[in-house]
Design a protein around this motif. Structure first.
Motif, PDB file in Angstrom:
ATOM      1  N   VAL A  46       0.776  -1.188  -0.031  1.00  0.00           N
ATOM      2  CA  VAL A  46       0.253  -0.082   0.023  1.00  0.00           C
ATOM      3  C   VAL A  46       0.859   1.173   0.007  1.00  0.00           C
ATOM      4  N   ARG A  47       1.835   1.134   0.832  1.00  0.00           N
ATOM      5  CA  ARG A  47       2.802   2.327   0.871  1.00  0.00           C
ATOM      6  C   ARG A  47       3.326   2.662  -0.267  1.00  0.00           C
ATOM      7  N   GLU A  48       3.832   1.559  -1.168  1.00  0.00           N
ATOM      8  CA  GLU A  48       4.525   1.822  -2.375  1.00  0.00           C
ATOM      9  C   GLU A  48       3.527   2.460  -3.545  1.00  0.00           C
ATOM     10  N   ILE A  49       2.205   1.806  -3.480  1.00  0.00           N
ATOM     11  CA  ILE A  49       1.100   2.460  -4.363  1.00  0.00           C
ATOM     12  C   ILE A  49       0.975   3.957  -4.101  1.00  0.00           C
ATOM     13  N   GLN A  50       0.774   4.371  -2.790  1.00  0.00           N
ATOM     14  CA  GLN A  50       0.592   5.705  -2.318  1.00  0.00           C
ATOM     15  C   GLN A  50       1.765   6.577  -2.804  1.00  0.00           C
ATOM     16  N   GLN A  51       3.082   6.095  -2.763  1.00  0.00           N
ATOM     17  CA  GLN A  51       4.132   6.927  -3.353  1.00  0.00           C
ATOM     18  C   GLN A  51       4.308   7.064  -4.594  1.00  0.00           C
ATOM     19  N   TYR A  52       3.784   6.329  -5.335  1.00  0.00           N
ATOM     20  CA  TYR A  52       3.821   6.274  -6.794  1.00  0.00           C
ATOM     21  C   TYR A  52       2.774   7.317  -7.462  1.00  0.00           C
ATOM     22  N   GLN A  53       3.619   8.181  -7.830  1.00  0.00           N
ATOM     23  CA  GLN A  53       2.819   9.837  -8.152  1.00  0.00           C
ATOM     24  C   GLN A  53       1.997   9.441  -9.502  1.00  0.00           C
ATOM     25  N   ASP A  54       2.790   8.820 -10.438  1.00  0.00           N
ATOM     26  CA  ASP A  54       2.182   8.899 -11.778  1.00  0.00           C
ATOM     27  C   ASP A  54       1.781   7.245 -12.278  1.00  0.00           C
ATOM     28  N   LEU A  55       1.099   6.645 -11.318  1.00  0.00           N
ATOM     29  CA  LEU A  55       0.625   5.245 -11.555  1.00  0.00           C
ATOM     30  C   LEU A  55      -0.244   4.995 -12.739  1.00  0.00           C
ATOM     31  N   ARG A  56       0.134   4.378 -13.595  1.00  0.00           N
ATOM     32  CA  ARG A  56      -0.765   4.147 -14.839  1.00  0.00           C
ATOM     33  C   ARG A  56      -1.182   2.474 -15.122  1.00  0.00           C
ATOM     34  N   ALA A  57      -0.254   1.775 -14.403  1.00  0.00           N
ATOM     35  CA  ALA A  57      -0.672   0.281 -14.769  1.00  0.00           C
ATOM     36  C   ALA A  57      -0.238  -0.380 -13.223  1.00  0.00           C
ATOM     37  N   LEU A  58      -1.223  -1.382 -12.867  1.00  0.00           N
ATOM     38  CA  LEU A  58      -0.866  -2.033 -11.655  1.00  0.00           C
ATOM     39  C   LEU A  58      -1.236  -3.422 -11.886  1.00  0.00           C
ATOM     40  N   ARG A  59       0.134  -4.071 -11.749  1.00  0.00           N
ATOM     41  CA  ARG A  59      -0.099  -5.584 -11.584  1.00  0.00           C
ATOM     42  C   ARG A  59       0.046  -6.311 -10.586  1.00  0.00           C
ATOM     43  N   LEU A  60      -1.121  -7.204 -10.276  1.00  0.00           N
ATOM     44  CA  LEU A  60      -1.405  -7.915  -9.026  1.00  0.00           C
ATOM     45  C   LEU A  60      -1.405  -9.485  -9.367  1.00  0.00           C
ATOM     46  N   GLU A  61      -1.148  -9.905 -10.465  1.00  0.00           N
ATOM     47  CA  GLU A  61      -1.249 -11.357 -11.080  1.00  0.00           C
ATOM     48  C   GLU A  61      -0.342 -12.305 -10.132  1.00  0.00           C
ATOM     49  N   GLY A  62      -0.946 -13.543  -9.822  1.00  0.00           N
ATOM     50  CA  GLY A  62      -0.029 -14.435  -9.145  1.00  0.00           C
ATOM     51  C   GLY A  62       0.079 -14.264  -7.660  1.00  0.00           C
ATOM     52  N   ASN A  63      -0.634 -13.552  -7.171  1.00  0.00           N
ATOM     53  CA  ASN A  63      -0.736 -13.479  -5.513  1.00  0.00           C
ATOM     54  C   ASN A  63      -2.020 -13.705  -5.166  1.00  0.00           C
ATOM     55  N   THR A  64      -2.494 -13.664  -3.776  1.00  0.00           N
ATOM     56  CA  THR A  64      -3.712 -13.893  -3.233  1.00  0.00           C
ATOM     57  C   THR A  64      -4.016 -12.727  -2.253  1.00  0.00           C
ATOM     58  N   VAL A  65      -5.083 -12.212  -2.577  1.00  0.00           N
ATOM     59  CA  VAL A  65      -5.620 -11.023  -1.728  1.00  0.00           C
ATOM     60  C   VAL A  65      -6.809 -11.193  -0.933  1.00  0.00           C
ATOM     61  N   GLY A  66      -6.944 -11.041   0.178  1.00  0.00           N
ATOM     62  CA  GLY A  66      -8.197 -11.317   1.008  1.00  0.00           C
ATOM     63  C   GLY A  66      -8.833  -9.857   0.847  1.00  0.00           C
ATOM     64  N   VAL A  67     -10.164  -9.986   1.764  1.00  0.00           N
ATOM     65  CA  VAL A  67     -11.146  -8.902   1.676  1.00  0.00           C
ATOM     66  C   VAL A  67     -10.364  -7.712   2.325  1.00  0.00           C
ATOM     67  N   GLU A  68      -9.804  -7.712   3.512  1.00  0.00           N
ATOM     68  CA  GLU A  68      -9.392  -6.743   4.246  1.00  0.00           C
ATOM     69  C   GLU A  68      -8.243  -6.011   3.376  1.00  0.00           C
ATOM     70  N   ALA A  69      -7.201  -6.869   2.832  1.00  0.00           N
ATOM     71  CA  ALA A  69      -6.086  -6.275   2.235  1.00  0.00           C
ATOM     72  C   ALA A  69      -6.625  -5.755   0.814  1.00  0.00           C
ATOM     73  N   ALA A  70      -7.504  -6.347   0.366  1.00  0.00           N
ATOM     74  CA  ALA A  70      -8.170  -5.582  -0.775  1.00  0.00           C
ATOM     75  C   ALA A  70      -8.726  -4.132  -0.591  1.00  0.00           C
ATOM     76  N   GLN A  71      -9.382  -3.930   0.647  1.00  0.00           N
ATOM     77  CA  GLN A  71      -9.837  -2.727   1.075  1.00  0.00           C
ATOM     78  C   GLN A  71      -8.745  -1.720   1.442  1.00  0.00           C
ATOM     79  N   ALA A  72      -7.553  -2.220   1.874  1.00  0.00           N
ATOM     80  CA  ALA A  72      -6.494  -1.420   2.045  1.00  0.00           C
ATOM     81  C   ALA A  72      -5.820  -0.929   0.840  1.00  0.00           C
ATOM     82  N   ILE A  73      -5.885  -1.800  -0.133  1.00  0.00           N
ATOM     83  CA  ILE A  73      -5.286  -1.398  -1.405  1.00  0.00           C
ATOM     84  C   ILE A  73      -6.103  -0.306  -2.169  1.00  0.00           C
ATOM     85  N   ALA A  74      -7.590  -0.833  -1.928  1.00  0.00           N
ATOM     86  CA  ALA A  74      -8.527   0.336  -2.668  1.00  0.00           C
ATOM     87  C   ALA A  74      -8.374   1.610  -2.231  1.00  0.00           C
TER      88      ALA A  74
END
Length: 471
Positions: A46-74
């Motif tokens: 989450v910290r890396e996403i927040q710090q990436y100022q010009d985020l245009r593409a996000l790859r999350l393939e090949g991981n496993t994301v639960g509800v709480e983690a998805a809410q934090a990423i959201a």
């Protein structure tokens, strides 16, 4: 104890993220195998996403994301208004099916809040079923998807219900975007292995016809028979920029194939047609050959394999392909050609100076080597060598004994002489490695009983192998 475990998890995540490729507007966690169960486990991401100022593409393939983690990423994505490409395939491994829609709604809501304008949304291989489609329904209708160009939902288990929900969402997206003067122009649609069947396919056909902007459509293995194929054919003719049409392993039969042939008359930009394993049958193949002669000027690939096509119809297809300057491959594997039919087809193509187009001969070396390498066959292990040979032979069956059951199909493939003749041709070519010829010579020469039903073809193969071994 709990605090220590959490710290260890965060340390492992930080180490993984330090190896992540970040650049060109893309932040990638692809294939890291992260197990993100809650907000704490996703903290570093989450910290890396927040710090990436010009985020245009996000790859999350090949991981496993639960509800709480998805809410934090959201939460982190709510400020990313420049985000355009979401590569989110295979990111719910091991999660309960009931969790996935909730996670998807959180992520979708964040994109809408941010005012993101997506061009690519890939949620393939998530097996979320109809409820998962409901999880992205509002996102698909929103302004965030008015700009969508690629929608990839391969192997998601949508079923008929999910197909209908998806179709309605796309139709509504098109209606809303059109009202704003910029209608949805989806170019790539991928939805293989989703059990859409006739009802789901017909519902989606309405959306396709409305958009008219498609360039690639991939819908293999969806249990669609002629009723659904006819609906799709009607929609395809309204998409003049189509380049790739892949309906592999559905069931066209005569009615569906004739409808698709009519649609192809209106499509001059088609480069790839994959109707393999679709039971197009001889009459359908002849209808497609007529379209090939009269149109499809830039066609490169034609797959009509395993379609119950007879020798005469296959020759008509081959002759129609002759004058296409861009044609690279014609796949007629697994049809009802017989030993003489295989030879006649090969000779016809070679006489037209197009022998390199015929997939049954051109691709045999690749298939053969793939099996050899994957099975690591030893010449002394005749049982394993037999298994490899039979698998190769099944790919080149010229009498597949396919029987239609209603609009379904039942396939039974047996070893027949034509397959051995294909192998005999292949082993004489320069591309066939000598050490592989030695392996097959050992097996064929010592197993007469296995080839009792096709002794003449076996002798030809054995002779070809012997010559290659002593070459």
């Amino acid at each position: 104890m709990t605090l220590t475990m959490a710290s260890d998890d965060i340390a492992q995540l930080a180490d993984a993220l330090s190896k992540t490729h970040v650049g060109d507007g893309e932040l990638s966690y692809k294939g890291l195998g992260l197990k993100l169960d809650n907000a704490e486990s996703a903290e570093e991401l989450v910290r890396e996403i927040q710090q990436y100022q010009d985020l245009r593409a996000l790859r999350l393939e090949g991981n496993t994301v639960g509800v709480e983690a998805a809410q934090a990423i959201a939460k982190a994505l709510e400020s990313k208004d420049l985000l355009q490409r979401c590569y989110w395939s295979d990111m719910f491994t091991g999660r309960l099916r009931s969790e996935i829609p909730t996670a998807l709604r959180s992520l979708g809501s964040a994109l809408m809040s941010a005012g993101a304008r997506l061009t690519v949304l890939d949620l393939s291989d998530n097996a979320f079923g109809p409820d998962g489609v409901k999880g992205i329904e509002q996102l698909l209708k929103s302004p965030s998807c008015h700009t969508l160009r690629e929608l990839r939902l391969n192997n998601c288990g949508m079923g008929i219900g999910g197909g209908k929900i998806l179709a309605e969402a796309l139709i509504e997206c098109h209606r809303r975007s059109s009202a704003l003067g910029a209608p949805l122009k989806l170019r790539v649609f991928i939805s293989g292995r989703n059990r859409l069947e006739n009802e789901g396919a017909s519902a989606l056909a309405k959306a396709f016809q409305l958009m008219g902007s498609l360039e690639e459509v991939h819908m293999p293995q969806n249990g669609i028979n002629h009723a659904g194929v006819i609906a799709l054919a009607s929609a395809m003719r309204q998409n003049p920029e189509l380049r790739v049409l892949n309906f592999n392993d559905n069931t066209f039969t005569k009615k569906g194939t004739l409808a698709m042939a009519q649609a192809l008359k209106h499509l001059r930009n088609i480069q790839v047609i994959n109707f393999g394993d679709c039971l197009v049958r001889s009459e359908g193949a002849i209808a497609l050959a007529a379209v090939l002669r009269e149109g499809l000027p830039i066609l490169k690939e034609l797959n009509l394999s395993f379609g119950e096509i007879t020798e005469a119809a296959a020759l008509v297809v081959a002759q129609a392909a002759m004058d296409k300057p861009h044609m690279e491959i014609v796949d007629l594997n697994g049809n009802c050609l017989g030993e003489e039919g295989c030879e006649a087809l090969r000779e016809a193509m070679e006489n037209m100076d197009k022998g390199n187009l015929l997939a049954s001969l051109r691709e045999i070396k690749l298939t053969l080597l793939r099996f050899l390498l994957s099975h690591q066959v030893d010449a002394s292990d005749t049982h394993k060598a037999a298994d490899v040979l039979l698998k190769i032979a099944s790919l080149y069956s010229d009498e597949p004994e396919t029987k239609a059951v209603g609009e379904g199909k039942l396939k039974k493939v047996a070893l027949v002489p034509g397959q051995l003749l294909c192998l005999a041709h292949a082993v004489q070519q320069d591309y066939f490695p000598k050490h592989h010829a030695l392996l097959f010579y050992t097996f064929v020469s010592k197993n007469n009983e296995a080839f009792k039903s096709c002794s003449a073809a076996r002798e030809r193969l054995n002779s070809a192998l012997e010559m290659r071994c002593h070459d």
